[in-house]
Design a protein around this motif. Structure first.
Motif, short mmCIF file in Angstrom:
data_model
loop_
_atom_site.label_atom_id
_atom_site.label_comp_id
_atom_site.label_asym_id
_atom_site.label_seq_id
_atom_site.Cartn_x
_atom_site.Cartn_y
_atom_site.Cartn_z
N GLU A 232 0.82 -1.22 0.00
CA GLU A 232 0.00 0.00 0.00
C GLU A 232 0.85 1.27 0.00
OE1 GLU A 232 -2.43 -0.36 3.45
OE2 GLU A 232 -3.46 -2.17 2.74
N GLY A 233 2.16 1.12 0.18
CA GLY A 233 3.03 2.28 0.22
C GLY A 233 3.07 2.99 1.55
N ARG A 234 2.50 2.39 2.58
CA ARG A 234 2.46 3.03 3.90
C ARG A 234 3.76 2.83 4.68
NH1 ARG A 234 -2.85 1.16 6.82
NH2 ARG A 234 -2.00 2.59 8.41
N ILE A 235 4.52 1.81 4.33
CA ILE A 235 5.87 1.65 4.84
C ILE A 235 6.76 1.24 3.67
CG2 ILE A 235 5.24 1.07 7.22
CD1 ILE A 235 5.63 -1.82 6.60
N ARG A 236 8.06 1.42 3.83
CA ARG A 236 9.01 1.14 2.77
C ARG A 236 9.93 0.00 3.19
NH1 ARG A 236 11.38 6.08 2.30
NH2 ARG A 236 10.22 6.67 0.43
N ALA A 237 10.12 -0.99 2.33
CA ALA A 237 11.09 -2.05 2.58
C ALA A 237 12.47 -1.53 2.24
CB ALA A 237 10.75 -3.28 1.75
N ILE A 238 13.36 -1.52 3.22
CA ILE A 238 14.69 -0.92 3.07
C ILE A 238 15.76 -1.98 2.79
CG2 ILE A 238 16.50 0.31 4.36
CD1 ILE A 238 14.23 1.77 5.79
N GLY A 239 15.64 -3.13 3.41
CA GLY A 239 16.62 -4.20 3.24
C GLY A 239 16.13 -5.48 3.87
N VAL A 240 16.83 -6.57 3.60
CA VAL A 240 16.51 -7.86 4.21
C VAL A 240 17.76 -8.41 4.88
CG1 VAL A 240 14.62 -8.36 2.63
CG2 VAL A 240 16.92 -9.18 2.09
N THR A 241 17.57 -9.18 5.94
CA THR A 241 18.69 -9.61 6.78
C THR A 241 19.30 -10.94 6.36
OG1 THR A 241 17.27 -10.74 8.37
CG2 THR A 241 17.67 -8.38 8.73
N SER A 242 18.73 -11.58 5.34
CA SER A 242 19.32 -12.82 4.83
C SER A 242 20.43 -12.49 3.85
CB SER A 242 18.25 -13.65 4.13
OG SER A 242 17.55 -12.87 3.17
N ARG A 243 21.25 -13.49 3.52
CA ARG A 243 22.35 -13.28 2.57
C ARG A 243 21.83 -12.91 1.20
NH1 ARG A 243 27.56 -12.32 4.07
NH2 ARG A 243 28.14 -13.64 5.83
N GLU A 244 20.72 -13.53 0.81
CA GLU A 244 20.16 -13.29 -0.52
C GLU A 244 18.88 -12.47 -0.41
OE1 GLU A 244 20.32 -16.51 0.78
OE2 GLU A 244 22.40 -16.85 0.15
N ARG A 245 18.50 -11.86 -1.53
CA ARG A 245 17.24 -11.14 -1.57
C ARG A 245 16.07 -12.12 -1.44
NH1 ARG A 245 17.73 -6.04 -5.77
NH2 ARG A 245 19.85 -5.41 -5.15
N MET A 246 14.94 -11.60 -1.05
CA MET A 246 13.75 -12.41 -0.93
C MET A 246 12.97 -12.38 -2.25
SD MET A 246 12.44 -11.40 2.90
CE MET A 246 11.21 -12.72 2.92
N ALA A 247 12.41 -13.53 -2.62
CA ALA A 247 11.66 -13.61 -3.88
C ALA A 247 10.48 -12.64 -3.89
CB ALA A 247 11.17 -15.04 -4.11
N GLN A 248 9.89 -12.39 -2.71
CA GLN A 248 8.72 -11.51 -2.64
C GLN A 248 9.12 -10.04 -2.76
OE1 GLN A 248 9.68 -13.75 -0.42
NE2 GLN A 248 8.04 -15.24 -0.09
N LEU A 249 10.40 -9.73 -2.54
CA LEU A 249 10.89 -8.35 -2.59
C LEU A 249 12.15 -8.30 -3.47
CD1 LEU A 249 10.60 -7.48 1.22
CD2 LEU A 249 8.99 -6.80 -0.57
N PRO A 250 12.02 -8.62 -4.74
CA PRO A 250 13.22 -8.75 -5.59
C PRO A 250 14.00 -7.45 -5.76
CG PRO A 250 11.21 -8.76 -6.92
CD PRO A 250 10.77 -8.86 -5.48
N ASP A 251 13.37 -6.31 -5.54
CA ASP A 251 14.05 -5.03 -5.73
C ASP A 251 14.65 -4.49 -4.44
OD1 ASP A 251 13.32 -5.01 -8.44
OD2 ASP A 251 11.37 -4.09 -7.97
N VAL A 252 14.53 -5.24 -3.35
CA VAL A 252 15.04 -4.80 -2.05
C VAL A 252 16.33 -5.55 -1.75
CG1 VAL A 252 14.54 -4.61 0.41
CG2 VAL A 252 12.70 -4.30 -1.27
N GLY A 253 17.41 -4.81 -1.55
CA GLY A 253 18.71 -5.42 -1.36
C GLY A 253 18.88 -6.08 0.00
#
Length: 326
Positions: free
Chosen positions: A217-238
């Motif tokens: 909805e754009g109400r929060i922003r995904a900034i990063g993920v804590t795993s070694r690889e990106r998540m399939a659900q958030l492919p544009d989030v490093g």
């Protein structure tokens, strides 16, 4: 001539016990329960209910999910460790009660995971998503690090409680990045995420499931993920580790199926085989991945080793950040 192991088993009276052999051959002949040490509706509860059906189908007995919530997972984990080691009581456990609590509660903890429970299979890794308030002055990990370094102590982050994997992810981020951000604990992921959306805190560490709708909805922003690889659900989030100064950063939660120590080896291997086969089934695998859970293929031995190694890693973070239980 018998082997040294067989001789040891004979000495213990195991091979000579037809009652034990008959019990293993008859397993299971009554319902099995899976304890979940948290309330219904959370990630571990969902995981338990997803795996219960394949277990029921393979074993031919009802598999009942029983929520034993409270005290940071201690109540449910203690119930597992005190149950008979016969394969009829299992637990869908996570990092908190199996790898973090020993370091948080120390001698006050009424069970010892390394001694009192054994992993049947670590089923999924659970990456944590760094979520930011859209009005905050950062949109990715490098910008967050730069902003936090320029404003020590100014930015606060939310998690779903003291001493859980989300909290530890934040403390590890502080240490690896060399920044000072303030932890604001909440009672659960729901309020922790909502206060990011409202700007009460500038960012936070939470599971994907808890914030995915708000991200969309754009109400929060995904900034990063804590795993070694990106998540399939958030492919544009490093991933945090993609930022070169933090290349060694990784912290994930995990969910797995556990039994009391002492369950006969044939039962342990049978249960592991059923779970492993279920996790490879495409439809069930897709349902796990929809929740932001990364399916694993660990062996029985690898699962136990993973739990121990994660406990050592998470214990170091608890000690270095001087985190104590309330």
């Amino acid at each position: 001539m018998i082997s040294r192991r067989s001789a040891a088993l004979l000495g213990a009276g195991i091979l000579a016990s037809p009652g034990i052999l008959r019990a293993q051959e008859a397993y299971p002949n009554r319902p099995i329960r899976i304890l979940v040490p948290y309330a219904a509706g959370g990630g571990q509860d969902i995981t338990a209910r997803l795996i219960a059906e394949p277990l029921r189908a393979a074993l031919g007995q009802p598999v009942v999910v029983e929520n034993r919530s409270g005290a940071a997972g201690i109540i449910g984990a203690q119930a597992l460790c005190q149950a008979p080691a016969d394969g009829y009581t299992l637990m869908l456990g996570g990092a908190g009660e199996t790898a973090i609590n020993p370091h948080m509660y120390k001698e006050r903890l009424p069970y010892n995971p390394g001694r009192d429970m054994r992993a049947i299979m670590v089923m999924v890794k659970v990456p944590i998503v760094i979520m930011g308030f859209p009005g905050a002055p950062f949109t990715n990990v490098p910008e967050l690090v730069a902003a936090a370094r320029a404003n020590p102590g100014k930015f606060s982050y939310s998690s779903s409680g003291i001493g859980n994997p989300q909290h530890l992810a934040g403390e590890l981020f502080n240490r690896v990045a060399g920044v000072d951000t303030l932890h604001v604990p909440y009672r659960g992921s729901g309020p922790a995420v909502l206060d990011i959306a409202s700007g009460q805190v500038q960012f936070g560490y939470n599971s994907l499931a808890s914030g995915l709708s708000l991200i969309r909805e754009g109400r929060i922003r995904a900034i990063g993920v804590t795993s070694r690889e990106r998540m399939a659900q958030l492919p544009d989030v490093g991933a945090v580790a993609e930022f070169a100064p933090m290349a060694n950063y990784e912290l994930v939660n995990f969910f797995g199926l556990f039994a009391p120590t002492g369950v006969p080896e044939p039962i342990m291997r049978r249960l592991h085989g059923i779970v492993l086969s279920a996790m490879r089934e495409p439809t069930l695998r897709a349902r796990f991945e929809e929740q932001g859970l990364q399916v694993q293929g660990f062996s029985l031995e690898e699962s136990q080793a993973f739990m121990i190694s994660e406990s050592e890693k998470l214990g170091r973070i608890v000690a270095e950040a001087k985190i104590t239980a309330e």
